[in-house]
Design a protein around this motif. Structure first.
Motif, mmCIF file in Angstrom:
data_model
loop_
_atom_site.group_PDB
_atom_site.id
_atom_site.type_symbol
_atom_site.label_atom_id
_atom_site.label_comp_id
_atom_site.label_asym_id
_atom_site.label_seq_id
_atom_site.Cartn_x
_atom_site.Cartn_y
_atom_site.Cartn_z
ATOM 1 N N ARG A 230 5.443 -1.449 3.243
ATOM 2 C CA ARG A 230 4.440 -0.590 2.609
ATOM 3 C C ARG A 230 5.059 0.368 1.590
ATOM 4 N N ASN B 53 4.103 0.546 -2.362
ATOM 5 C CA ASN B 53 3.678 1.785 -3.028
ATOM 6 C C ASN B 53 4.543 2.093 -4.246
ATOM 7 N N ILE C 249 -2.119 -2.820 -0.991
ATOM 8 C CA ILE C 249 -1.864 -2.131 0.276
ATOM 9 C C ILE C 249 -2.518 -2.872 1.440
ATOM 10 N N CYS D 82 -0.650 -5.946 2.367
ATOM 11 C CA CYS D 82 0.564 -5.525 3.057
ATOM 12 C C CYS D 82 0.254 -5.177 4.515
ATOM 13 N N ASP D 83 -0.815 -4.420 4.736
ATOM 14 C CA ASP D 83 -1.210 -4.048 6.101
ATOM 15 C C ASP D 83 -1.627 -5.270 6.905
#
Length: 409
Positions: free
Chosen positions: A207, A211, A290, A293-294
């Motif tokens: 993560r 970012n 994001i 990714c999660d």
């Protein structure tokens, strides 16, 4: 013949509404049969409307005057706007727009729907993806759609004729074109370097790295906003679709099950098409990276052996149902003892411990609501005994379910 012409005219209205609003539009006859539909959303089977729902809409509308529209909400919180076509001598039926929702608190809505309709916990992620893809309309917006339906269907359809200004041919500056090509080459190389780094970060579920990389990649993509002349939004949307595909491939490399990939990919495809400003699109592309990714962090199984990967996928997709070692072994066609040994080697836990850990994780989401009974939560996440649920929960969290719920209030 008159009925066919009338139906074709209402189909044209449906197509026009869908093109402008990007919302699903359906035309049904007086018996509830679908004559036309233009849809973006594939409604999950567990919340799909029953066959008689269209008949119900017709029955409501036929008892009201032609200037009325009907705001229909089904048991799963899916909302529709409908208008009856009962004044046309050559055709009777209804025109329906939806589904949409009126609540921005999608996660809370999902929890209520699952409890109210006793839906399996294994469907939660799929339902979240589906509901998050739906348009969220305010009361003013939904009422405006109702008024639009009344006015569009209250008159004879008129075939419009278009005319436009003459086309001005551009003057090509070949020297400038050569410079532009060289600049594009540098931008393209930079974009590919960034996208490969970002895909690697998503595949790893990193993560922090996502970012770090996402802003610069989005800025590079915004530089391509003139690739569709005169339509920077269309160009940026196309780049958004490219990102969606790349992120899906990156998540797939990590071993995320196709069910989860399909749901998130479909949702973002709809959201990208529905976004109409560059700032909103940039924000959406960031959220998309994001979330992929999660998804990897939660559902990745690529680091497991093939047997354990299949077992974990089965567990995650069937968490709300009874699951045993022998059930899993039978489903994936392996010897139970061999599966048990490999599972312990790969995860550091036996299958029961792994299942309990995942079920407790799901239970935490519902305990945070504070208005759902412990018994309902226990059964929803797959525990058939409340005392056993409390015992397992305390073992894994050091507090009882009741204590956890109070702490989160």
């Amino acid at each position: 013949m008159e009925e066919k012409v009338a139906v074709n005219n209402y189909i044209k209205i449906c197509q026009m509404i869908h093109s402008i609003t990007k919302m699903d539009v359906t035309l049904i006859d007086s018996d509830g049969n679908t004559l036309f539909e233009s849809i973006n959303h594939s409604i999950p089977v567990v919340v799909d409307h029953p066959d008689n729902e269209y008949n119900h809409i017709n029955e409501i509308l036929i008892n009201h005057q032609s200037n009325h529209y009907y705001h229909h909400i089904n048991p799963y919180g899916l909302e529709y706007m409908a208008v009856g076509i009962w004044r046309d001598q050559s055709f009777n039926g209804s025109l329906i727009i939806g589904p949409f929702i009126s609540s921005i608190l999608v996660i809370d809505l999902i929890k209520e729907i699952m409890i109210k309709n006793s839906l399996p916990i294994g469907e939660r992620k799929q339902l979240e993806q589906f509901y998050q893809s739906l348009p969220v309309l305010s009361e003013i917006e939904s009422n405006s759609i109702g008024e639009m339906l009344v006015n569009l269907c209250g008159h004879q359809y008129i075939n419009a004729q278009a005319f436009s200004s003459s086309i001005i041919k551009p003057v090509i500056n070949y020297d400038q074109l050569k410079i532009t090509i060289e600049e594009d080459k540098d931008i393209i190389e930079d974009r590919y370097q960034h996208q490969n780094k970002l895909m690697d970060a998503i595949t790893k579920g990193d993560r922090d790295e996502v970012n770090h990389l996402i802003d610069s990649l989005i800025d590079v993509f915004v530089g391509f906003s003139d690739r569709v002349p005169g339509n920077p939004i269309r160009s940026s949307k196309n780049m958004g679709f490219v990102c969606n595909t790349l992120y899906r491939v990156a998540a797939e490399r990590s071993g995320v099950h196709p069910v989860y990939l399909h749901n998130i990919s479909e949702r973002f495809a709809i959201l990208i098409e529905r976004t109409n400003t560059l700032p909103s699109l940039k924000k959406l592309m960031f959220s998309m990276a994001i979330e992929y990714c999660d998804l990897v962090r939660t559902f990745s199984t690529g680091h497991y052996s093939p047997i354990v990967k299949k077992a974990v996928d089965y567990i995650l997709l069937n968490l709300g149902y009874p699951i045993t070692l022998h059930t899993i072994a039978k489903q994936i066609h392996v010897n139970p003892s061999h599966l048990s040994r490999k599972f312990k080697e790969d995860t550091g836990m036996n299958i029961t411990e792994y299942i309990n850990q995942k079920r407790v994780g799901e239970a935490k989401l519902y305990l945070q609501r504070g208005n759902i009974s412990m018994t309902d939560i226990a059964f929803m996440v797959g525990f058939n005994d409340l005392n056993y649920f409390s015992k397992v929960f305390k073992k894994l969290t050091s507090v009882t379910p009741s204590q956890y719920a109070k702490r989160k209030l």
